[in-house]
Scaffold this motif. Structure first.
Motif, PDB file in Angstrom:
ATOM      1  N   ASP A 138      20.027   4.946   0.983  1.00  0.00           N
ATOM      2  CA  ASP A 138      20.989   4.984   2.073  1.00  0.00           C
ATOM      3  C   ASP A 138      20.917   3.694   2.884  1.00  0.00           C
ATOM      4  O   ASP A 138      19.951   2.937   2.786  1.00  0.00           O
ATOM      5  N   ILE A 139      21.918   3.446   3.697  1.00  0.00           N
ATOM      6  CA  ILE A 139      21.836   2.360   4.668  1.00  0.00           C
ATOM      7  C   ILE A 139      20.777   2.777   5.678  1.00  0.00           C
ATOM      8  O   ILE A 139      20.842   3.867   6.253  1.00  0.00           O
ATOM      9  N   GLY A 140      19.775   1.943   5.864  1.00  0.00           N
ATOM     10  CA  GLY A 140      18.699   2.296   6.776  1.00  0.00           C
ATOM     11  C   GLY A 140      17.542   1.332   6.694  1.00  0.00           C
ATOM     12  O   GLY A 140      17.660   0.227   6.158  1.00  0.00           O
ATOM     13  N   ILE A 141      16.415   1.768   7.206  1.00  0.00           N
ATOM     14  CA  ILE A 141      15.223   0.933   7.312  1.00  0.00           C
ATOM     15  C   ILE A 141      14.222   1.299   6.224  1.00  0.00           C
ATOM     16  O   ILE A 141      13.931   2.468   5.999  1.00  0.00           O
ATOM     17  N   LEU A 142      13.716   0.265   5.553  1.00  0.00           N
ATOM     18  CA  LEU A 142      12.593   0.399   4.628  1.00  0.00           C
ATOM     19  C   LEU A 142      11.343  -0.002   5.408  1.00  0.00           C
ATOM     20  O   LEU A 142      11.304  -1.074   6.016  1.00  0.00           O
ATOM     21  N   LYS A 144       0.821  -1.216   0.000  1.00  0.00           N
ATOM     22  CA  LYS A 144       0.000   0.000   0.000  1.00  0.00           C
ATOM     23  C   LYS A 144       0.854   1.264   0.000  1.00  0.00           C
ATOM     24  O   LYS A 144       0.472   2.289  -0.569  1.00  0.00           O
ATOM     25  N   GLU A 145       2.037   1.188   0.666  1.00  0.00           N
ATOM     26  CA  GLU A 145       2.859   2.377   0.857  1.00  0.00           C
ATOM     27  C   GLU A 145       4.233   1.931   1.341  1.00  0.00           C
ATOM     28  O   GLU A 145       4.360   0.882   1.964  1.00  0.00           O
ATOM     29  N   ILE A 146       5.272   2.732   1.052  1.00  0.00           N
ATOM     30  CA  ILE A 146       6.584   2.494   1.648  1.00  0.00           C
ATOM     31  C   ILE A 146       7.158   3.808   2.146  1.00  0.00           C
ATOM     32  O   ILE A 146       6.767   4.891   1.692  1.00  0.00           O
ATOM     33  N   ILE A 147       8.090   3.696   3.080  1.00  0.00           N
ATOM     34  CA  ILE A 147       8.910   4.824   3.513  1.00  0.00           C
ATOM     35  C   ILE A 147      10.349   4.363   3.336  1.00  0.00           C
ATOM     36  O   ILE A 147      10.761   3.356   3.919  1.00  0.00           O
ATOM     37  N   LEU A 148      11.099   5.081   2.519  1.00  0.00           N
ATOM     38  CA  LEU A 148      12.426   4.679   2.079  1.00  0.00           C
ATOM     39  C   LEU A 148      13.469   5.693   2.525  1.00  0.00           C
ATOM     40  O   LEU A 148      13.269   6.901   2.370  1.00  0.00           O
ATOM     41  N   SER A 149      14.594   5.196   3.057  1.00  0.00           N
ATOM     42  CA  SER A 149      15.711   6.068   3.437  1.00  0.00           C
ATOM     43  C   SER A 149      16.582   6.321   2.218  1.00  0.00           C
ATOM     44  O   SER A 149      17.135   5.389   1.648  1.00  0.00           O
ATOM     45  N   THR A 150      16.685   7.584   1.821  1.00  0.00           N
ATOM     46  CA  THR A 150      17.529   7.957   0.686  1.00  0.00           C
ATOM     47  C   THR A 150      18.698   8.789   1.202  1.00  0.00           C
ATOM     48  O   THR A 150      18.727   9.178   2.377  1.00  0.00           O
ATOM     49  N   ASN A 151      19.645   9.091   0.330  1.00  0.00           N
ATOM     50  CA  ASN A 151      20.788   9.911   0.727  1.00  0.00           C
ATOM     51  C   ASN A 151      20.395  11.343   1.086  1.00  0.00           C
ATOM     52  O   ASN A 151      21.153  12.038   1.740  1.00  0.00           O
TER      53      ASN A 151
END
Length: 112
Positions: free
Chosen positions: A45-49, A20-27
């Protein structure tokens, strides 16, 4: 309306399903992606999706790469990825401690 999310590493397909939706860590910070998002390509980026399936949120650790978003399709290419449910907290803590000791040892080697 949904998005098709595909998370790929060099060795495997980690995720390939509708969301339905994502939250993505970018640079350049976190971005939220909903259906009909404007097309973009971005470094990851290194992080949580964070992944939303109906009313449930799942997490996945991503180890850097890039993403392509467009036409309600998200393809994320990363060096490595691990679903939050597959991460062993004790193993992760041990890996963190080993990494911290390695970084400290490198600091002392560079001081000499």
């Amino acid at each position: 309306m949904t998005l098709n999310l595909c998370v790929l590493t060099p060795n495997r397909i980690v995720w390939d399903s509708e969301v339905k939706e994502i939250i993505l860590s970018t640079n350049s910070g976190q971005i939220g992606v909903l259906p009909n998002h404007a097309p973009i390509a971005t470094a990851v980026d290194i992080g949580i999706l964070r992944i939303r399936l109906n009313d449930q949120w799942l997490t996945m650790a991503l180890m850097g790469g890039f993403a392509r978003i467009g036409n309600n399709e998200i393809t994320i290419f990363v060096n490595d990825a691990e679903k939050g449910s597959d991460i062993d907290p004790q193993e992760a803590q041990q890996a963190l401690e080993i990494d911290e000791m390695h970084n400290l040892a490198c600091l002392f080697v560079n001081v000499k």
